[in-house]
Write a protein that holds these residues in place. Structure first.
Motif, mmCIF file in Angstrom:
data_model
loop_
_atom_site.group_PDB
_atom_site.id
_atom_site.type_symbol
_atom_site.label_atom_id
_atom_site.label_comp_id
_atom_site.label_asym_id
_atom_site.label_seq_id
_atom_site.Cartn_x
_atom_site.Cartn_y
_atom_site.Cartn_z
ATOM 1 N N VAL A 97 -9.615 -4.679 8.734
ATOM 2 C CA VAL A 97 -9.912 -3.395 8.086
ATOM 3 C C VAL A 97 -11.311 -3.354 7.435
ATOM 4 C CG1 VAL A 97 -9.292 -1.918 6.110
ATOM 5 C CG2 VAL A 97 -7.581 -2.523 7.806
ATOM 6 N N SER B 121 -5.640 3.280 5.091
ATOM 7 C CA SER B 121 -4.529 3.172 4.133
ATOM 8 C C SER B 121 -3.203 3.646 4.744
ATOM 9 C CB SER B 121 -4.856 3.950 2.863
ATOM 10 O OG SER B 121 -4.924 5.323 3.161
ATOM 11 N N THR C 280 -11.439 4.750 5.172
ATOM 12 C CA THR C 280 -10.559 4.046 4.235
ATOM 13 C C THR C 280 -9.236 4.792 4.078
ATOM 14 O OG1 THR C 280 -12.505 3.251 3.062
ATOM 15 C CG2 THR C 280 -10.412 3.078 1.900
ATOM 16 N N ILE C 281 -9.315 6.116 4.039
ATOM 17 C CA ILE C 281 -8.076 6.914 3.961
ATOM 18 C C ILE C 281 -7.224 6.684 5.207
ATOM 19 C CG2 ILE C 281 -7.189 9.295 3.966
ATOM 20 C CD1 ILE C 281 -9.677 10.013 2.194
ATOM 21 N N ASP D 243 -1.674 -1.574 3.172
ATOM 22 C CA ASP D 243 -1.896 -1.370 1.729
ATOM 23 C C ASP D 243 -3.173 -2.083 1.318
ATOM 24 O OD1 ASP D 243 0.282 0.177 1.245
ATOM 25 O OD2 ASP D 243 1.617 -1.554 0.899
ATOM 26 N N LEU D 244 -4.121 -1.317 0.819
ATOM 27 C CA LEU D 244 -5.400 -1.914 0.426
ATOM 28 C C LEU D 244 -5.439 -2.087 -1.087
ATOM 29 C CD1 LEU D 244 -7.946 0.055 2.670
ATOM 30 C CD2 LEU D 244 -7.410 -2.372 2.805
ATOM 31 N N ASN D 245 -5.551 -3.324 -1.530
ATOM 32 C CA ASN D 245 -5.736 -3.599 -2.960
ATOM 33 C C ASN D 245 -7.130 -4.174 -3.143
ATOM 34 O OD1 ASN D 245 -3.037 -2.901 -3.838
ATOM 35 N ND2 ASN D 245 -2.407 -4.684 -2.605
ATOM 36 N N GLU E 244 -5.015 -6.736 7.877
ATOM 37 C CA GLU E 244 -5.821 -6.698 6.641
ATOM 38 C C GLU E 244 -7.212 -7.262 6.905
ATOM 39 O OE1 GLU E 244 -3.446 -7.412 2.627
ATOM 40 O OE2 GLU E 244 -2.774 -8.776 4.196
#
Lengths: 257, 305
Positions: A64, A130, A126-127, A134-136, A61
């Motif tokens: 990213v 993902s 970003t795609i 998991d990107l929140n 995380e």
């Protein structure tokens, strides 16, 4: 030129710039997706799983946001430097210089090309990201603002590089010897807290530190530097680059004899 | 009189110290077809560069249709169309895209641009090449593309720097017709060329520039009137004698059947023919040795240096 005519000129430049990089999408859009997939796979999944947490989040995380920002920086810069220098190289820049298009529209036109490519690559990366994590998103406002400001800043830097470049080698020197080291030392792969005090202080002069950390805050809600201060620094760097690029166009340095 | 172009005291010193223009004064009337002649390095392209903003001037003033470029260059640029000597478009773009982009830089909306593209491509014989990438065009087509591009915003002053270089004779003639047509429609045309017969057949007025200075600025008619002598080449039916003299005429034997004669202003050509006939020489054909303007051009440059 009237405001409407300036708008037409701007749309023309934007259309030209977007068509240029989409026509050669395999050279402009695809490489970032592949490179970032490898980064996510190697640094995120394989090595990252052994590192554990950094800055309070998993290493995957943590890297990213920096990697997405790295793609934005390199693509917005590369788009403008290659397009503007290409125009200089084949003398088609004269089409613009002999026209009544104001300098701020020329600047805006080239920068909008860089910004649009930077943002398009950001979406692609970003795609890809993902698929690995998991990107929140912590703050969409911060994310959009940082992406916009960063792509503007590095598009302007690309234009400045292109003005001074005499050969195609010259447009690769800055990305290779300046941009890449600054990106790697800008906290993409590590937290500044890991650095000794001296190097942490030196890092404050690196604009990539603010870009990466502000974006990381927008995505994860964690940052090594104050987000407000990061925005001030990015804004300041952008203003300096804008006024210098505008000055170069106004004086015609390296463009007019 | 209204002037399309007024240049006063124009100077240009390059960074390396080369003084390319030494205080040029030049006026071109609206509607004129004007030739700017000079040898390589005389300052023609520098002058054009200053007018269209590709070269920063050191001193002097330039007005296009009365608009001072220092006061309002964008407005002055709207009056100007420029066809440079070197190809300066992106060869990977199509003909249509190059023209759409140029129109856009002048604030012309796409719909209007497309209509004008139809018109100018048809007039310049490039309509079929509309979707062709510029790199696929021949040299002559590329030059016509640059003319179409310079006209897309319908300027009142068109500057052409060596427009017919590399263009074949047939295409050159059709280009001349096109330039005459737009000049008759009111466009002022300023032409630099190495083809002096081009200037003689197209232009009404002329300026000759050398070493950054205007050597002469007058009408083509006046310039040719100043020409004192012409050289004729005479082809004889019979073999010419080794030595041939005719009183009052300067003759040079070129080969067994050809000679050159210098005819001074006021001399009677019939007198020469008559004297040659008396010597048993009959002339089959006769022609000018070279372009008259070229003689004048060389003579003026020699005087200036």
């Amino acid at each position: 030129m009237t405001a409407y005519e300036q708008w037409v000129a701007l749309l023309t430049l934007m259309r030209k710039e977007v068509r240029r990089y989409t026509r050669i999408w395999s050279q402009t859009l695809l490489p970032s997706a592949i490179t970032m997939s490898l980064y996510f796979l190697i640094f995120g999944s394989l090595i990252g799983s052994r590192i554990g947490e950094m800055g309070g989040v998993s290493y995957m995380e943590f890297v990213v946001p920096g990697l997405i920002m790295m793609a934005i920086v390199t693509n917005s810069y590369a788009n403008v430097v290659s397009s503007f220098f290409g125009s200089k190289f084949n003398n088609s820049i004269e089409e613009l210089l002999v026209s009544p298009t104001p300098n701020h529209i020329i600047l805006l036109g080239f920068v909008s090309g860089g910004v649009s490519r930077g943002m398009l690559v950001a979406v692609i990366v970003t795609i890809v990201a993902s698929l690995f994590v998991d990107l929140n998103i912590h703050s969409y406002l911060v994310v959009v603002a940082v992406v916009a400001l960063t792509s503007i800043l590095f598009s302007l830097c690309g234009l400045i590089n292109a003005v001074f470049a005499n050969t195609f080698d010259d447009i690769n020197i800055v990305p290779t010897f300046v941009l890449t080291p600054l990106t790697y030392l800008g906290g993409v792969f590590y937290s500044l807290e890991l650095l000794p005090d001296f190097w942490a202080t030196v890092s404050q002069a690196n604009p990539l530190v603010y870009v990466v950390n502000a974006f990381r805050f927008g995505v994860l809600g964690v940052s090594d530097v104050s987000v407000g201060f990061a925005f001030i620094m990015i804004g300041a760097f952008t203003l300096v680059a804008y006024f210098y690029a505008a000055h170069l166009l106004r004086t015609g340095r390296r463009l007019r004899t | 009189m209204s002037y399309a172009l007024e240049i006063e005291g124009l100077e240009k010193v390059y960074a390396n110290g080369l003084q390319a223009l030494k205080g040029i004064d030049l006026r071109v009337a609206q509607g004129d077809f004007f030739a700017l002649l000079g040898p390589n390095g005389a300052g023609k392209s520098t002058t054009i560069g200053v007018i269209c903003s590709l070269v920063n001037k050191t001193a002097g003033t330039v007005r296009v249709n009365g608009v001072d470029i220092d006061a309002d260059f964008p407005r002055a640029k709207r009056h100007l169309g420029v066809v440079p000597q070197e190809f300066n478009f992106n060869v990977f773009e199509t003909v249509e895209d190059i023209l759409i982009h140029q129109a856009g830089y002048y604030g012309i909306p796409l719909k209007t641009a497309l209509e004008r593209i139809d018109t100018y491509l048809a007039k310049l014989g490039l309509l079929e090449k509309r979707k062709t990438r510029a790199r696929m065009l021949s040299g002559g087509m590329k030059r016509r593309l640059m003319i179409a591009r310079a006209l897309i915003h319908e300027p009142s002053v068109l500057i052409l720097d060596e427009p017919t270089a590399g263009v074949d004779i047939e295409m050159r003639r059709s280009m001349y017709d096109f330039l005459r047509e737009i000049n008759e429609a009111g466009t002022t045309i300023i032409l630099t060329t190495h083809y002096l017969e081009e200037a003689e057949s197209l232009c009404r007025n002329i300026a000759i520039i050398n070493h950054g200075e205007i050597v002469t600025n007058t009408s083509i008619k006046n310039l040719l009137r100043e020409l004192h002598c012409e050289t004729f080449i005479l082809d004889s039916r019979q073999a010419l004698p080794e030595t041939l003299t005719v009183d009052g005429f300067e003759l040079t034997r070129v080969d067994d059947y050809c000679l050159e004669a210098q005819i001074e202003q006021g001399q009677d050509l019939a007198e020469l023919m008559s004297q040659l006939h008396e010597r048993g020489i009959s002339i089959l054909s006769m022609r000018n040795r070279e372009n008259r303007l070229e003689q004048m051009f060389v003579s003026l440059l020699e005087q200036a240096s």
